[in-house]
Design a protein around this motif. Structure first.
Motif, short mmCIF file in Angstrom:
data_model
loop_
_atom_site.label_atom_id
_atom_site.label_comp_id
_atom_site.label_asym_id
_atom_site.label_seq_id
_atom_site.Cartn_x
_atom_site.Cartn_y
_atom_site.Cartn_z
N LYS A 117 13.20 4.38 2.16
CA LYS A 117 13.25 2.92 2.03
C LYS A 117 12.86 2.47 0.62
CE LYS A 117 11.30 -1.38 3.86
NZ LYS A 117 10.59 -2.05 4.95
N PHE A 118 11.86 3.13 0.03
CA PHE A 118 11.36 2.68 -1.27
C PHE A 118 11.94 3.47 -2.45
CE2 PHE A 118 7.73 1.54 1.67
CZ PHE A 118 8.08 0.20 1.74
N GLY A 119 12.96 4.30 -2.16
CA GLY A 119 13.73 4.91 -3.24
C GLY A 119 13.13 6.15 -3.88
N TYR A 120 12.36 6.92 -3.09
CA TYR A 120 11.72 8.12 -3.66
C TYR A 120 12.28 9.43 -3.07
CZ TYR A 120 8.24 5.00 -5.73
OH TYR A 120 7.63 4.01 -6.48
N SER A 121 13.48 9.36 -2.53
CA SER A 121 14.04 10.52 -1.82
C SER A 121 14.21 11.76 -2.69
CB SER A 121 15.39 10.16 -1.19
OG SER A 121 15.22 9.19 -0.19
N ASN A 122 14.36 11.58 -3.99
CA ASN A 122 14.61 12.73 -4.88
C ASN A 122 13.41 13.05 -5.77
OD1 ASN A 122 17.37 12.99 -4.01
ND2 ASN A 122 17.81 11.16 -5.22
N GLY B 98 0.81 -1.21 0.00
CA GLY B 98 0.00 0.00 0.00
C GLY B 98 0.84 1.26 0.00
N THR B 99 1.83 1.31 0.89
CA THR B 99 2.69 2.50 0.99
C THR B 99 3.52 2.68 -0.27
OG1 THR B 99 2.79 2.29 3.41
CG2 THR B 99 4.51 3.60 2.36
N LYS B 100 4.06 1.57 -0.80
CA LYS B 100 4.85 1.65 -2.04
C LYS B 100 4.01 2.17 -3.20
CE LYS B 100 6.86 -2.47 -2.39
NZ LYS B 100 7.76 -3.57 -2.86
N GLU B 101 2.79 1.64 -3.33
CA GLU B 101 1.92 2.05 -4.43
C GLU B 101 1.44 3.49 -4.28
OE1 GLU B 101 1.15 0.44 -7.36
OE2 GLU B 101 2.81 -0.81 -6.64
N LEU B 102 1.24 3.91 -3.04
CA LEU B 102 0.85 5.32 -2.80
C LEU B 102 1.98 6.25 -3.25
CD1 LEU B 102 -1.15 7.42 -1.51
CD2 LEU B 102 0.29 7.24 0.54
N ASP C 98 8.02 8.80 10.14
CA ASP C 98 7.94 7.50 9.45
C ASP C 98 7.70 7.67 7.96
OD1 ASP C 98 8.36 6.04 11.72
OD2 ASP C 98 6.25 5.65 12.12
N THR C 99 6.98 8.73 7.59
CA THR C 99 6.71 8.97 6.17
C THR C 99 8.01 9.17 5.41
OG1 THR C 99 4.98 10.37 7.12
CG2 THR C 99 4.98 10.10 4.74
N ALA C 100 8.90 10.00 5.96
CA ALA C 100 10.20 10.25 5.33
C ALA C 100 11.03 8.97 5.28
CB ALA C 100 10.94 11.36 6.07
#
Length: 374
Positions: free
Chosen positions: A341-346, A313-317, A334-336
């Motif tokens: 964790k899922f590689g969306y930092s940039n 769910g979190t990855k797809e969001l 936790d959101t950050a």
């Protein structure tokens, strides 16, 4: 309010409050983002030939045993690697010995004192904003810089009281936070969409009530969604949800009043009768609101993302948020961690370093420690 460039720091001894309360697994830092975000301010001070004395808390200290567990020693090592200079770690944050070491250190040195919350046992001197303690810390330098946005929702001796005794300013990290979050407070573009997840609705109800009037849609996930569903009469079993009848009644009233705004998940990942995540049908439904938005504020996750069985769910969001191309502000905590964790930092407009501080600033338009910096 002074910013770092408004105040003279050249060749001075500077006390800086950072937020180095990073997540750890044993002796390993699992997310060093907070340390990385402090580097611009620290490098500016080094370039101005300052003696830098760093204060930070780490965890909570309610016993002598907590002092053994909650040391900043490992943060000192990580900071030294990232900064490219030796960081002198002092295994105490108070006393004649600490003052002697600091006073005898030279310009250009970086000194990290032990966890400020060591001063919370046996008496809560740090979190009680004890002014004698604040005065002691102020005696270690000539200028005070607060760059600990994630800790500024609390007026502690190291985040607030110390400003009473020294010329002071906010650092680059805090300045950026205030500038970037301002869009959620003043002249917010519409449609404005909020996703609110995480475990406890009790903690986040004030921010939900603050944002519900200002946003166009409120999308829910995690234990917060479970609590809303429970208030609606759904059987959520032993899933994380509030048991507070007063809060459940408030949630029901919110859903009655804002039924067009509040959007609940419609499918779930369930294990042994417990809801751990939201499903793809929910994400697809939420995409409609995400894609139509001008700006989105995200705080909390869809479920227990730390467990690899419940990450979907979190990855797809996060994937939907990235693909929308909409301006997204991630609300720290936790959101950050999930974003990293899922590689969306940039991939997003701004990732706040605060958790509770971010929420409180958006709701109240100020922070307790920020008031001391004026």
């Amino acid at each position: 309010m002074n910013t770092l460039k408004d105040i003279s720091v050249n060749n001075k001894s500077v006390i800086i409050r950072c937020d180095f309360n990073v997540p750890m697994d044993g002796e390993k830092i699992t997310d060093n983002s907070k340390i990385v975000k402090s580097l611009d301010t620290l490098k500016y001070l080094l370039n101005n030939n300052c003696k830098i004395v760093i204060l930070s808390h780490f965890g909570r200290v309610k016993s002598e045993e907590d002092k053994t567990k909650n040391t900043l020693k490992f943060v000192g090592k990580e900071l030294s690697n990232l900064l490219g200079v030796k960081v002198k770690f002092i295994s105490a944050c108070y006393g004649e010995k600490v003052k002697e070491i600091v006073d005898n250190s030279s310009l250009g040195e970086v000194i990290l004192l032990e966890n400020t919350r060591f001063m919370d046992y046996p008496e809560k001197l740090e979190s009680g904003n004890d002014l004698d303690l604040a005065k002691y810390w102020a005696s270690l330098g000539e200028v005070y810089i607060n760059d600990a946005f994630g800790s500024m929702h609390r007026a502690h001796a190291s985040t607030a009281g110390i400003a009473k005794f020294l010329p002071h300013a906010i650092g680059f990290l805090v300045e950026e936070e205030l500038n970037k979050l301002d869009i959620l407070i003043h002249d917010t573009p519409r449609p404005f969409v909020v996703f609110m997840g995480g475990a406890k609705v009790d903690d986040k109800l004030p921010i939900i009530k603050s944002l519900i009037d200002r946003c166009d849609y409120l999308l829910l996930g995690g234990g917060i969604a479970n609590s809303f569903l429970k208030a609606k009469g759904a059987n959520v079993g032993e899933s994380i949800a509030t048991n507070d009848e007063e809060i459940l009644n408030e949630l029901k009233e919110l859903m009655d009043k804002y039924k067009e705004k509040i959007k609940l998940p419609i499918d779930f990942t369930i294990d042994n009768g417990i809801i751990y995540d939201i499903g793809n049908k929910s994400i697809n439904e939420y995409k409609k609101y995400i894609d139509s938005a001008s700006i989105i504020f995200v705080n909390g996750t869809c479920g227990k993302f730390e467990d690899d069985r419940f990450t979907e769910g979190t990855k797809e969001l996060l994937k939907a948020l990235k693909e929308s191309g909409v301006k997204v502000i991630i609300g720290g905590g936790d959101t950050a961690s999930a974003v990293k964790k899922f590689g969306y930092s940039n991939d997003f407009y701004f990732i706040s370093s605060g958790g509770g501080a971010t929420l409180e600033y958006i709701a109240d338009k100020t922070l307790k420690a920020l008031e001391w910096m004026k």
